[in-house]
Design a protein around this motif. Structure first.
Motif, PDB file in Angstrom:
ATOM      1  N   TYR A  78     -23.749  34.487 -41.492  1.00  0.00           N
ATOM      2  CA  TYR A  78     -23.040  33.284 -41.922  1.00  0.00           C
ATOM      3  C   TYR A  78     -23.931  32.375 -42.763  1.00  0.00           C
ATOM      4  O   TYR A  78     -23.483  31.743 -43.700  1.00  0.00           O
ATOM      5  CB  TYR A  78     -22.504  32.507 -40.716  1.00  0.00           C
ATOM      6  N   SER A  87     -12.955  31.320 -46.935  1.00  0.00           N
ATOM      7  CA  SER A  87     -12.475  31.913 -45.687  1.00  0.00           C
ATOM      8  C   SER A  87     -11.980  30.840 -44.725  1.00  0.00           C
ATOM      9  O   SER A  87     -11.037  31.063 -43.971  1.00  0.00           O
ATOM     10  CB  SER A  87     -13.563  32.766 -45.038  1.00  0.00           C
ATOM     11  N   TRP A  88     -12.591  29.643 -44.772  1.00  0.00           N
ATOM     12  CA  TRP A  88     -12.134  28.542 -43.937  1.00  0.00           C
ATOM     13  C   TRP A  88     -10.738  28.100 -44.367  1.00  0.00           C
ATOM     14  O   TRP A  88      -9.860  27.879 -43.543  1.00  0.00           O
ATOM     15  CB  TRP A  88     -13.122  27.383 -44.028  1.00  0.00           C
ATOM     16  N   LYS A  89     -10.518  27.984 -45.680  1.00  0.00           N
ATOM     17  CA  LYS A  89      -9.198  27.601 -46.182  1.00  0.00           C
ATOM     18  C   LYS A  89      -8.154  28.657 -45.841  1.00  0.00           C
ATOM     19  O   LYS A  89      -7.031  28.325 -45.491  1.00  0.00           O
ATOM     20  CB  LYS A  89      -9.254  27.374 -47.695  1.00  0.00           C
ATOM     21  N   ALA A 106     -17.685  30.929 -47.860  1.00  0.00           N
ATOM     22  CA  ALA A 106     -17.420  30.348 -46.538  1.00  0.00           C
ATOM     23  C   ALA A 106     -16.252  29.366 -46.623  1.00  0.00           C
ATOM     24  O   ALA A 106     -15.381  29.350 -45.761  1.00  0.00           O
ATOM     25  CB  ALA A 106     -18.662  29.665 -45.999  1.00  0.00           C
ATOM     26  N   ARG A 107     -16.236  28.539 -47.672  1.00  0.00           N
ATOM     27  CA  ARG A 107     -15.138  27.598 -47.860  1.00  0.00           C
ATOM     28  C   ARG A 107     -13.815  28.328 -48.046  1.00  0.00           C
ATOM     29  O   ARG A 107     -12.792  27.921 -47.511  1.00  0.00           O
ATOM     30  CB  ARG A 107     -15.401  26.716 -49.080  1.00  0.00           C
ATOM     31  N   GLU A 135      -8.171  30.664 -43.284  1.00  0.00           N
ATOM     32  CA  GLU A 135      -7.879  30.553 -41.853  1.00  0.00           C
ATOM     33  C   GLU A 135      -6.996  29.343 -41.575  1.00  0.00           C
ATOM     34  O   GLU A 135      -6.076  29.411 -40.751  1.00  0.00           O
ATOM     35  CB  GLU A 135      -9.176  30.465 -41.048  1.00  0.00           C
ATOM     36  N   LYS A 136      -7.240  28.253 -42.267  1.00  0.00           N
ATOM     37  CA  LYS A 136      -6.398  27.064 -42.116  1.00  0.00           C
ATOM     38  C   LYS A 136      -4.955  27.386 -42.525  1.00  0.00           C
ATOM     39  O   LYS A 136      -4.005  26.981 -41.852  1.00  0.00           O
ATOM     40  CB  LYS A 136      -6.963  25.932 -42.973  1.00  0.00           C
TER      41      LYS A 136
END
Length: 170
Positions: A21, A32-34, A29-30, A36-37
């Motif tokens: 990570y 994949s975060w978006k 990373a951003r 997931e959101k």
């Protein structure tokens, strides 16, 4: 005596090591975060995916939030019967017939959908929009690993996922 000590860099069966990570580019990373959101919230998915399907800008409203909340409850099995009564041109068809099934498939690609309308052309129109969304670069970058459309059953009015789900428009 412990033979395999657990360290901050130790990988578990459910996750990668911290080093993975920390060495990933921040943009990835951003992203994949978006993703997931969006996977967790139909409203966030709708906002992010809107311009993939539509040419006009997304206009949020309390009615969209209410419908999204209720459709999420249907997906979770908390609501078994839902009747949505809002006036025409308020996004009901796009939300219920285009975005919701694709959003659900991002988590449950085995789900099966049957869409019917007084005019078959409307059911097919929405099925085509959903298929375009699934085949879009945006969707494939975020959820392409979850499922693909099966090549042998990919018509305008009927298509299947590689994980057993399908959509039929009549």
């Amino acid at each position: 005596q412990m033979t395999n000590p657990i360290t901050p860099d130790s990988a578990t069966p459910n996750s990668k090591s911290w080093a993975d990570y920390l060495t990933r580019p921040l943009a990835a990373a951003r992203g994949s975060w978006k993703a997931e959101k969006c996977r967790r919230s139909l409203r966030e998915f709708l906002r992010a995916a809107w311009l993939v399907v539509e040419t006009e800008a997304f206009v949020p409203g309390w009615h969209i939030d209410a419908v999204c909340e209720h459709l999420e409850a249907v997906t979770r099995g908390q609501i078994r019967r839902l009747l949505i009564t809002i006036p025409p041109r308020f996004g009901k068809s796009n939300l219920v017939s285009v975005f919701w099934p694709v959003w659900t498939w991002a988590s449950r690609p085995e789900a099966r959908w049957l869409y019917a309308s007084y005019a078959e052309s409307l059911a097919v129109r929405d099925a085509v929009k959903s298929r375009r969304l699934i085949q879009s670069q945006w969707f494939q970058a975020n959820w392409g690993g979850v499922f693909q459309l099966a090549g042998d059953a990919n018509l305008k009015s009927r298509y299947e996922t590689t994980r057993g789900g399908h959509r039929l428009a009549v």
